[in-house]
Design an enzyme around this catalytic site. Sequence first.
Site, PDB file in Angstrom:
ATOM      1  N   GLN A   1      -4.652  -1.436   9.659  1.00 33.99           N
ATOM      2  CA  GLN A   1      -4.611  -2.779   9.079  1.00 33.99           C
ATOM      3  C   GLN A   1      -5.200  -3.801  10.056  1.00 33.99           C
ATOM      4  OE1 GLN A   1      -3.662  -3.355   5.915  1.00 33.99           O
ATOM      5  NE2 GLN A   1      -4.027  -5.548   6.073  1.00 33.99           N
TER       6      GLN A   1
ATOM      7  N   ASP B   1     -11.277   2.831   4.300  1.00 34.64           N
ATOM      8  CA  ASP B   1     -11.645   1.418   4.255  1.00 34.64           C
ATOM      9  C   ASP B   1     -13.163   1.234   4.193  1.00 34.64           C
ATOM     10  OD1 ASP B   1      -9.724  -0.624   4.254  1.00 34.64           O
ATOM     11  OD2 ASP B   1      -9.121  -0.175   6.319  1.00 34.64           O
TER      12      ASP B   1
ATOM     13  N   LYS C   1       0.847  -1.206   0.000  1.00 29.38           N
ATOM     14  CA  LYS C   1       0.000   0.000   0.000  1.00 29.38           C
ATOM     15  C   LYS C   1       0.877   1.248   0.000  1.00 29.38           C
ATOM     16  CE  LYS C   1      -3.869  -2.314   2.249  1.00 29.38           C
ATOM     17  NZ  LYS C   1      -4.509  -2.748   3.490  1.00 29.38           N
TER      18      LYS C   1
HETATM   19  N1  GUN Z   1      -7.034  -6.813   6.284  1.00 28.64           N
HETATM   20  C1  GUN Z   1      -7.392  -7.556   5.214  1.00 28.64           C
HETATM   21  N2  GUN Z   1      -8.020  -6.780   4.292  1.00 28.64           N
HETATM   22  C2  GUN Z   1      -8.065  -5.532   4.809  1.00 28.64           C
HETATM   23  C3  GUN Z   1      -8.581  -4.303   4.324  1.00 28.64           C
HETATM   24  O1  GUN Z   1      -9.153  -4.181   3.232  1.00 28.64           O
HETATM   25  N3  GUN Z   1      -8.426  -3.236   5.159  1.00 28.64           N
HETATM   26  C4  GUN Z   1      -7.813  -3.331   6.361  1.00 28.64           C
HETATM   27  N4  GUN Z   1      -7.729  -2.235   7.114  1.00 28.64           N
HETATM   28  N5  GUN Z   1      -7.328  -4.460   6.842  1.00 28.64           N
HETATM   29  C5  GUN Z   1      -7.450  -5.551   6.057  1.00 28.64           C
END
Ligand code: GUN
Length: 284
Positions: free
Chosen positions: A97, A120, A53
């Site tokens: 995350q 998100d 990311k």
């Molecule tokens: N863990 C797995 N997929 C995601 C996501 O799309 N966002 C976040 N914040 N954590 C994750």
Amino acid sequence: MTEIIDGKALAQKMQAQLAEKVARMQEKYNLVPGLAVILVGDNPASQVYVHNKERAAKKAGFKSETVRLSDAISEEELIDVIESYNQDPSIHGILVQLPLPAHINDKKIILAIDPHKDVDGFHPMNTGHLWSGRSVMVPCTPAGIMEMLSAYQVDLEGKHAVIIGRSNIVGKPMAQLLLEKNATVTLTHSRTKHLSEVARCADVLIVAIGQGHFVTEDFVKEGAVVIDVGMNRDENGKLIGDVNFDQVAKKASLITPVPGGVGPMTITMLLEQTYQAALRSVTR
Ligand code: GUN
């Protein structure tokens, strides 16, 4: 003929377009979209996701900040970090995350994020918007899947979409996004009876169950579109999806690979939503 969806190429194309939009934003508004990613602990998969990311955000010209915190951090300390980004005008998107360590209540953490910066789309205000049909911030993986289906001209009107997996991150928001496109949606999960039979009714099958090679050829109707959200490691450490690709590709008309399918699109949507949040901060 089976066509393989190239999520990587589509993501690269969209991220290049986004980089151009970011450059124009800087010229027009003297504004750079800012993304803060918070990682707690040392979950190896999360470390890879967060690194990817960060790299994509920088490449597209974003301000990118990654905070890596010890898994000994308390809930209050984590909320303080989030609060400082809520107040920071150079940050337009905040992502914590998941999963978080067991002693931290993820619902409480998500609630602490300013909904306008919740790229998100996990905050209840944003899930509420999504389910009431005026979505603003949408969870990135389902949003990326919708982009992919649109890019490959999959007509969803009146089609039967079956989703395997009912998580807040993928399955539930996916259901609403497909409903908005007038698909008929069945949301299944690990306790669904006769799951392979239900899945075989799908014109579009979305799999997000988190078990390597769970979906075999007997889950799939001839000609179905199959989207694999899974990211699992096999006994040799190789990355595999939730779908047994070699078996299912023989029946599907369109299928995503793992890796190179859904994953790159998730990151693209995260950047797109951060860009949109930055834009709203000057145009609202
Ligand atoms: N863990 C797995 N997929 C995601 C996501 O799309 N966002 C976040 N914040 N954590 C994750």
